[in-house]
Design an enzyme around this catalytic site. Structure first.
Site, mmCIF file in Angstrom:
data_model
loop_
_atom_site.group_PDB
_atom_site.id
_atom_site.type_symbol
_atom_site.label_atom_id
_atom_site.label_comp_id
_atom_site.label_asym_id
_atom_site.label_seq_id
_atom_site.Cartn_x
_atom_site.Cartn_y
_atom_site.Cartn_z
ATOM 1 N N THR A 199 0.950 -1.289 -0.150
ATOM 2 C CA THR A 199 -0.008 -0.065 0.026
ATOM 3 C C THR A 199 0.960 1.203 0.023
ATOM 4 O O THR A 199 1.997 1.108 0.707
ATOM 5 C CB THR A 199 -0.845 -0.080 1.404
ATOM 6 O OG1 THR A 199 -1.652 -1.203 1.345
ATOM 7 C CG2 THR A 199 -1.480 1.477 1.313
ATOM 8 N N ARG A 227 -13.505 -8.235 0.817
ATOM 9 C CA ARG A 227 -12.549 -8.230 1.838
ATOM 10 C C ARG A 227 -12.165 -6.484 1.982
ATOM 11 O O ARG A 227 -11.741 -6.115 0.907
ATOM 12 C CB ARG A 227 -11.225 -9.036 1.733
ATOM 13 C CG ARG A 227 -10.268 -9.014 3.066
ATOM 14 C CD ARG A 227 -9.053 -7.907 2.347
ATOM 15 N NE ARG A 227 -7.990 -8.037 3.357
ATOM 16 C CZ ARG A 227 -6.923 -7.044 3.243
ATOM 17 N NH1 ARG A 227 -7.059 -6.105 2.181
ATOM 18 N NH2 ARG A 227 -6.060 -7.153 4.140
ATOM 19 N N GLY A 229 -9.383 -4.087 3.899
ATOM 20 C CA GLY A 229 -8.217 -4.238 4.564
ATOM 21 C C GLY A 229 -8.183 -3.379 5.686
ATOM 22 O O GLY A 229 -9.232 -2.418 5.805
ATOM 23 N N ASP A 230 -7.034 -2.807 6.291
ATOM 24 C CA ASP A 230 -7.036 -1.638 7.273
ATOM 25 C C ASP A 230 -6.736 -0.358 6.591
ATOM 26 O O ASP A 230 -7.055 0.806 7.060
ATOM 27 C CB ASP A 230 -5.540 -1.728 7.869
ATOM 28 C CG ASP A 230 -4.300 -1.848 6.885
ATOM 29 O OD1 ASP A 230 -4.368 -2.494 5.969
ATOM 30 O OD2 ASP A 230 -3.265 -1.251 7.189
ATOM 31 N N THR A 250 1.200 -0.336 6.658
ATOM 32 C CA THR A 250 1.308 -0.945 5.342
ATOM 33 C C THR A 250 1.269 -2.690 5.776
ATOM 34 O O THR A 250 1.905 -2.509 7.055
ATOM 35 C CB THR A 250 2.410 -0.784 4.274
ATOM 36 O OG1 THR A 250 2.237 -1.538 3.104
ATOM 37 C CG2 THR A 250 3.678 -0.631 4.828
ATOM 38 N N GLY A 251 1.044 -3.746 5.078
ATOM 39 C CA GLY A 251 1.216 -4.823 5.258
ATOM 40 C C GLY A 251 0.067 -5.656 5.504
ATOM 41 O O GLY A 251 -1.301 -5.171 4.815
HETATM 42 N N1 ASP Z 1 -2.562 -3.239 4.005
HETATM 43 C C1 ASP Z 1 -3.020 -3.538 2.907
HETATM 44 C C2 ASP Z 1 -4.121 -4.480 3.073
HETATM 45 O O1 ASP Z 1 -4.025 -5.162 3.994
HETATM 46 C C3 ASP Z 1 -2.012 -4.146 1.908
HETATM 47 C C4 ASP Z 1 -0.605 -3.685 1.803
HETATM 48 O O2 ASP Z 1 -0.110 -2.642 2.561
HETATM 49 O O3 ASP Z 1 0.091 -4.094 1.068
HETATM 50 O O4 ASP Z 1 -4.971 -4.310 2.304
#
Ligand code: ASP
Length: 340
Positions: A199, A227, A229-230, A250-251
């Site tokens: 992200t 789905r 995410g955060d 991110t993550g």
């Molecule tokens: N945080 C993002 C998500 O869970 C993914 C990412 O940061 O790569 O959608």
């Protein structure tokens, strides 16, 4: 109020070509901050830092920061900077984790999430939206034109259309092929630090010391349809408190959500913790409270109102772009675990 500065892609390219040579010192920096002891204070008065600052996640942060700095460098608002900065990455259809060039969910839909928050805590977010190039602009418009914070899915798409955002169909054969190949196994296994998982989150401060943040993503590759995410969740993927600081994440979003990652970082800074240490504590909390999910990456990035900043990640490999009037550099985050 200042009129928002809107610059075209050609302006950004021109800015990059001259300033890049002058400023960017990629990979030279190492970690930005040493571990600084902190103490709890009841209500610390962070003085606004002199000068503009932009931090954003991963390598694609370099081009995003260039755009954001071009806004701030002309006296623009932090809010305009974070919106226009990440929009550059949304328009890069070679990017596989942000915007319409991102990898699809397991049903083949590219669904996008984004949010934005300003110095005063006003927030806008959009999630599970398809066929729009700039979810970050829609998130901002939701903040400014509706009494709500977040719109999702079909309702968000309808609202975007009614509010003049153009639909866009983007078909990338290579992405389709890779998805079809993935379908043959259907294995759901996000890979730490790989490109399917990056992200862009951005936090910035303008010359008046005002903060803002943005976050935009296509989410984890081959996620279950629906789905979220955060990244579009205020408090998880992003949190801004103009009196304290801003943080983004991110993550693996599920882990960030569980600890209200960005909000937790800002609250720790409010109590007097240094930004890097606040990020480290929240990363460690994820590891301590959620055993069994160790293979997942999370990176947190923070900017305090006084200009102090820092980052921390679970795994080695997280980096962020850091820009100020001094120039831009890609900084390697400190981490808990080295990659083998
Ligand atoms: N945080 C993002 C998500 O869970 C993914 C990412 O940061 O790569 O959608």
């Amino acid at each position: 109020m200042k009129a928002p500065l809107r610059r075209g892609f050609s302006f950004y390219l021109a800015h990059m070509s001259t300033d890049r040579r002058r400023f960017i010192k990629i990979g030279l920096a190492g970690s930005v901050a040493a571990l600084v002891p902190w103490r709890l204070r009841s209500s610390p008065a962070f003085k606004p830092a002199p000068g503009i600052k932009v931090l954003s996640t991963w390598d694609h942060g370099l081009v995003a920061n260039a755009m954001a700095m071009s806004v701030l460098g002309r006296g623009g608002d932090a809010l305009d900077a974070v919106e226009q900065g990440v929009a550059v990455v949304e328009s890069d259809f070679t990017n596989r984790s942000v915007g319409l060039g991102g990898r699809p969910d397991r049903d083949g839909h590219v669904t996008l999430d984004a949010c934005i928050q300003d110095h005063d805590g006003r927030a806008g977010a959009v999630a599970f939206i398809e066929h729009y190039e700039h979810p970050i602009q829609i998130a901002r418009a939701i903040m400014e034109r509706t009494p709500h914070v977040m719109l999702v899915g079909e309702g968000a798409e309808r609202w975007a259309k009614e509010n003049g955002f153009p639909r866009k169909e983007v078909e990338i054969p290579e992405v389709r092929e890779q998805w079809k190949e993935w379908l043959t196994k259907g294995e759901y296994k996000p890979v730490v630090n790989r490109e399917n998982h990056d992200t862009i989150g951005m936090v910035a401060m303008d010359e008046r010391g005002r903060l803002a943040g943005s976050c935009t993503t296509s989410g984890i590759a081959y996620k279950v349809h629906g789905r979220v995410g955060d990244s579009p969740l205020i408090g998880a993927g992003l949190f801004v408190d103009g009196d304290v600081g801003a943080a983004c994440a991110t993550g693996t979003g599920e882990l960030v959500i569980r600890v209200a990652g960005s909000h937790s970082v800002v609250e720790l800074m409010r109590q007097g913790m240094e930004p890097r240490e606040a990020c480290r504590v929240v990363v460690q909390r994820i590891l301590d409270k959620h055993p069994g999910l160790e293979e997942h990456q999370v990176g947190l990035l923070a900017l305090r109102k006084d200009g102090a900043h820092g980052a921390y990640s679970i795994y080695e490999g997280f980096s962020y772009a850091l820009s100020s009037e001094e120039g831009t550099e890609l900084v390697k985050s400190d981490f808990v675990r080295a990659l083998k």
